[in-house]
Write a protein that holds these residues in place. Structure first.
Motif, mmCIF file in Angstrom:
data_model
loop_
_atom_site.group_PDB
_atom_site.id
_atom_site.type_symbol
_atom_site.label_atom_id
_atom_site.label_comp_id
_atom_site.label_asym_id
_atom_site.label_seq_id
_atom_site.Cartn_x
_atom_site.Cartn_y
_atom_site.Cartn_z
ATOM 1 N N ILE A 165 -29.037 -78.820 -1.756
ATOM 2 C CA ILE A 165 -28.279 -79.665 -0.935
ATOM 3 C C ILE A 165 -28.355 -80.749 -1.994
ATOM 4 C CG2 ILE A 165 -29.375 -82.168 0.176
ATOM 5 C CD1 ILE A 165 -31.724 -80.563 1.288
ATOM 6 N N PRO A 166 -26.636 -81.159 -2.219
ATOM 7 C CA PRO A 166 -25.677 -81.574 -2.835
ATOM 8 C C PRO A 166 -26.392 -83.917 -2.815
ATOM 9 C CG PRO A 166 -24.278 -81.365 -1.401
ATOM 10 C CD PRO A 166 -25.686 -80.737 -0.969
ATOM 11 N N ALA A 167 -25.613 -84.712 -3.772
ATOM 12 C CA ALA A 167 -25.527 -85.527 -3.347
ATOM 13 C C ALA A 167 -24.991 -85.837 -2.406
ATOM 14 C CB ALA A 167 -24.880 -86.401 -4.451
ATOM 15 N N LEU A 168 -23.411 -85.059 -1.901
ATOM 16 C CA LEU A 168 -22.774 -85.228 -1.240
ATOM 17 C C LEU A 168 -23.273 -84.420 0.431
ATOM 18 C CD1 LEU A 168 -19.559 -84.009 -2.224
ATOM 19 C CD2 LEU A 168 -20.570 -86.860 -2.224
ATOM 20 N N ASN A 169 -24.304 -85.083 0.673
ATOM 21 C CA ASN A 169 -25.822 -84.942 2.201
ATOM 22 C C ASN A 169 -26.027 -86.049 2.561
ATOM 23 O OD1 ASN A 169 -27.389 -83.776 4.029
ATOM 24 N ND2 ASN A 169 -26.787 -82.010 3.257
ATOM 25 N N SER A 170 -25.063 -86.688 3.979
ATOM 26 C CA SER A 170 -25.357 -87.761 4.421
ATOM 27 C C SER A 170 -27.571 -87.400 4.913
ATOM 28 C CB SER A 170 -24.635 -88.201 5.125
ATOM 29 O OG SER A 170 -24.766 -86.996 6.402
ATOM 30 N N THR A 171 -27.762 -86.289 5.040
ATOM 31 C CA THR A 171 -28.907 -86.873 5.944
ATOM 32 C C THR A 171 -30.384 -86.833 4.465
ATOM 33 O OG1 THR A 171 -27.808 -85.375 7.951
ATOM 34 C CG2 THR A 171 -30.604 -85.046 7.695
ATOM 35 N N SER A 172 -29.853 -85.655 4.409
ATOM 36 C CA SER A 172 -31.398 -85.372 3.376
ATOM 37 C C SER A 172 -30.798 -85.805 2.048
ATOM 38 C CB SER A 172 -30.745 -83.182 3.516
ATOM 39 O OG SER A 172 -31.462 -83.065 4.833
ATOM 40 N N SER A 173 -30.017 -85.923 1.170
ATOM 41 C CA SER A 173 -29.699 -86.556 -0.127
ATOM 42 C C SER A 173 -30.256 -88.148 -0.108
ATOM 43 C CB SER A 173 -28.881 -86.237 -0.639
ATOM 44 O OG SER A 173 -28.359 -86.410 -2.161
ATOM 45 N N ARG A 174 -31.224 -88.046 -1.517
ATOM 46 C CA ARG A 174 -32.386 -89.009 -0.886
ATOM 47 C C ARG A 174 -32.439 -89.369 -2.809
ATOM 48 N NH1 ARG A 174 -30.638 -90.399 3.360
ATOM 49 N NH2 ARG A 174 -30.883 -91.437 4.270
ATOM 50 N N ILE A 175 -31.903 -89.587 -4.006
ATOM 51 C CA ILE A 175 -32.252 -89.291 -5.174
ATOM 52 C C ILE A 175 -32.178 -90.587 -5.562
ATOM 53 C CG2 ILE A 175 -31.306 -88.666 -7.153
ATOM 54 C CD1 ILE A 175 -29.134 -86.771 -6.030
ATOM 55 N N SER A 176 -33.103 -91.606 -6.298
ATOM 56 C CA SER A 176 -33.759 -92.347 -7.476
ATOM 57 C C SER A 176 -33.138 -92.723 -8.402
ATOM 58 C CB SER A 176 -35.453 -92.114 -7.282
ATOM 59 O OG SER A 176 -36.023 -93.495 -7.901
ATOM 60 N N CYS A 177 -32.475 -93.660 -7.998
ATOM 61 C CA CYS A 177 -30.946 -94.254 -9.204
ATOM 62 C C CYS A 177 -31.918 -95.628 -9.744
ATOM 63 C CB CYS A 177 -30.296 -94.480 -9.103
ATOM 64 S SG CYS A 177 -29.166 -92.841 -7.825
ATOM 65 N N ALA A 178 -31.239 -95.841 -10.688
ATOM 66 C CA ALA A 178 -31.298 -97.143 -11.623
ATOM 67 C C ALA A 178 -29.957 -97.734 -12.377
ATOM 68 C CB ALA A 178 -31.948 -97.407 -12.572
ATOM 69 N N ILE A 179 -30.026 -99.063 -12.673
ATOM 70 C CA ILE A 179 -29.083 -99.561 -13.484
ATOM 71 C C ILE A 179 -28.710 -99.330 -14.471
ATOM 72 C CG2 ILE A 179 -26.930 -101.792 -13.603
ATOM 73 C CD1 ILE A 179 -27.906 -102.158 -10.754
ATOM 74 N N LEU A 251 -18.923 -91.848 -8.587
ATOM 75 C CA LEU A 251 -19.782 -90.412 -9.152
ATOM 76 C C LEU A 251 -19.085 -89.804 -9.451
ATOM 77 C CD1 LEU A 251 -20.585 -88.919 -5.141
ATOM 78 C CD2 LEU A 251 -22.507 -90.090 -6.731
ATOM 79 N N ALA A 252 -19.864 -89.693 -10.692
ATOM 80 C CA ALA A 252 -19.550 -88.852 -12.004
ATOM 81 C C ALA A 252 -18.823 -87.523 -12.029
ATOM 82 C CB ALA A 252 -20.939 -89.099 -13.530
ATOM 83 N N THR A 253 -20.160 -86.989 -10.722
ATOM 84 C CA THR A 253 -19.903 -85.347 -10.832
ATOM 85 C C THR A 253 -18.473 -85.146 -9.713
ATOM 86 O OG1 THR A 253 -22.122 -84.795 -11.592
ATOM 87 C CG2 THR A 253 -20.905 -83.426 -9.949
ATOM 88 N N ASP A 254 -17.329 -84.544 -10.514
ATOM 89 C CA ASP A 254 -16.270 -84.027 -9.733
ATOM 90 C C ASP A 254 -16.846 -82.554 -8.706
ATOM 91 O OD1 ASP A 254 -13.650 -83.698 -8.046
ATOM 92 O OD2 ASP A 254 -12.588 -82.958 -10.193
ATOM 93 N N PHE A 255 -17.362 -82.929 -7.784
ATOM 94 C CA PHE A 255 -17.605 -82.106 -6.756
ATOM 95 C C PHE A 255 -16.854 -81.029 -6.142
ATOM 96 C CE2 PHE A 255 -21.190 -85.245 -6.557
ATOM 97 C CZ PHE A 255 -22.232 -84.263 -6.417
ATOM 98 N N ALA A 256 -15.161 -81.648 -6.102
ATOM 99 C CA ALA A 256 -14.269 -80.356 -5.278
ATOM 100 C C ALA A 256 -14.046 -79.482 -6.335
ATOM 101 C CB ALA A 256 -13.268 -81.597 -5.301
#
Length: 289
Positions: A165-179, A251-256
């Motif tokens: 499940i990538p970050a480009l998933n509106s339903t299931s992706s929830r990744i904890s982030c910090a500044i 996003l830092a990752t180029d998913f395409a």
């Protein structure tokens, strides 16, 4: 045998002609310096082209291994930079230098290189398939990253493949982030549409930060270690309830253009997950009493 003799007898003059041509060519180039030099130069050019073509083919087929090694190297270098910056902050008491995790982190985990075999970026709930599975050490809930940053979380595993499940998933992706360097954290949420941008929700109102700063994984979940790159803050909004900030992040990752990834196998994460599941089971047991 009779057929062979008949064939040779019928076309013997052609064989004699070819033999004489070869002999005359040898005599011409062997005993005449000019013709010999021309032959030598031409032969060298032809052989050089053949070797060049072979080298190009070998180089092309070796790109797979090179890309895999570069992905791993980039990931390790990013982690080393973060940890060295943390150590520097600890020594100088400079609280603006990345999150503090300890240099032991680099010994806690290994990464499993993998290749993306299918990917989508134009759906609401995208999925990625990689060519490594349980036989390679991949398990459900392991984090997946690439050389530039976060990719997603392992969702399903077979013997030789895994679905992420990538970050480009509106339903299931929830990744904890910090500044980065600030300590304020929220979670990454993609709302669909642009595959290069997502949002970090629930950043507290008292947080102090600026556009252009970087967002990394917080390390507060049992999936990703701290400090893996997520993206750069582009815009700052108020949340719908006005109690927190909502950050638009490039996003830092180029998913395409995603080809090579690595699955993060962290033993301590496995232990944390087991402990969390045990605690949840215990609470459910108490509720049932």
């Amino acid at each position: 045998m009779k057929n062979l003799i008949a064939f040779l007898a019928k076309y013997h003059h052609w064989f004699i002609f070819v033999l004489l041509e070869v002999a005359s060519g040898v005599l011409l180039f062997q005993y005449n310096s000019y013709q010999g030099s021309v032959w030598f130069s031409t032969a060298n050019a032809v052989v050089g082209k053949l070797y060049e073509g072979r080298a190009a083919i070998e180089s092309f087929f070796s790109l797979t291994k090179v890309n895999e090694e570069l992905t791993l190297r980039n990931f390790y270098l990013e982690r080393q930079v973060n940890e060295l910056a943390t150590a520097y902050g600890d020594l100088t008491k400079d609280t603006t230098v990345l999150e503090r995790n300890g240099l032991q982190f680099l010994q806690k985990y290994k990464v499993i290189p993998a290749k993306v075999v299918s990917n989508s970026v134009d759906r609401k709930d995208n999925l990625i398939t990689i060519d490594k599975g349980s036989k390679d050490g991949v398990a459900v809930d392991m984090g997946v990253a690439c050389g530039s940053g976060v990719v997603g979380v392992v969702y399903m595993v077979s013997d030789h493949y895994a679905v992420v499940i990538p970050a480009l998933n509106s339903t299931s992706s929830r990744i904890s982030c910090a500044i980065r360097g600030r300590g304020y954290f929220g979670y990454l949420h993609w709302t669909g549409g642009d595959a290069s941008r997502a949002y970090v929700e629930d950043i507290p109102r008292h947080a102090k930060f600026h556009r252009g700063e970087w967002v990394v994984t917080s390390g507060y979940s049992s999936i990703f270690p701290a400090g893996v790159m997520v993206g750069q803050i582009e815009k700052i909004f108020n949340s719908p309830d006005g109690l927190s900030y909502r950050l638009q992040v490039k996003l830092a990752t180029d998913f395409a253009n995603l080809r090579d990834v690595c699955v993060i196998n962290d033993n301590s994460i496995v232990e944390q997950t087991r402990l969390l599941h045990a605690a949840q089971d215990s609470l459910k047991a108490k509720e049932n009493l």
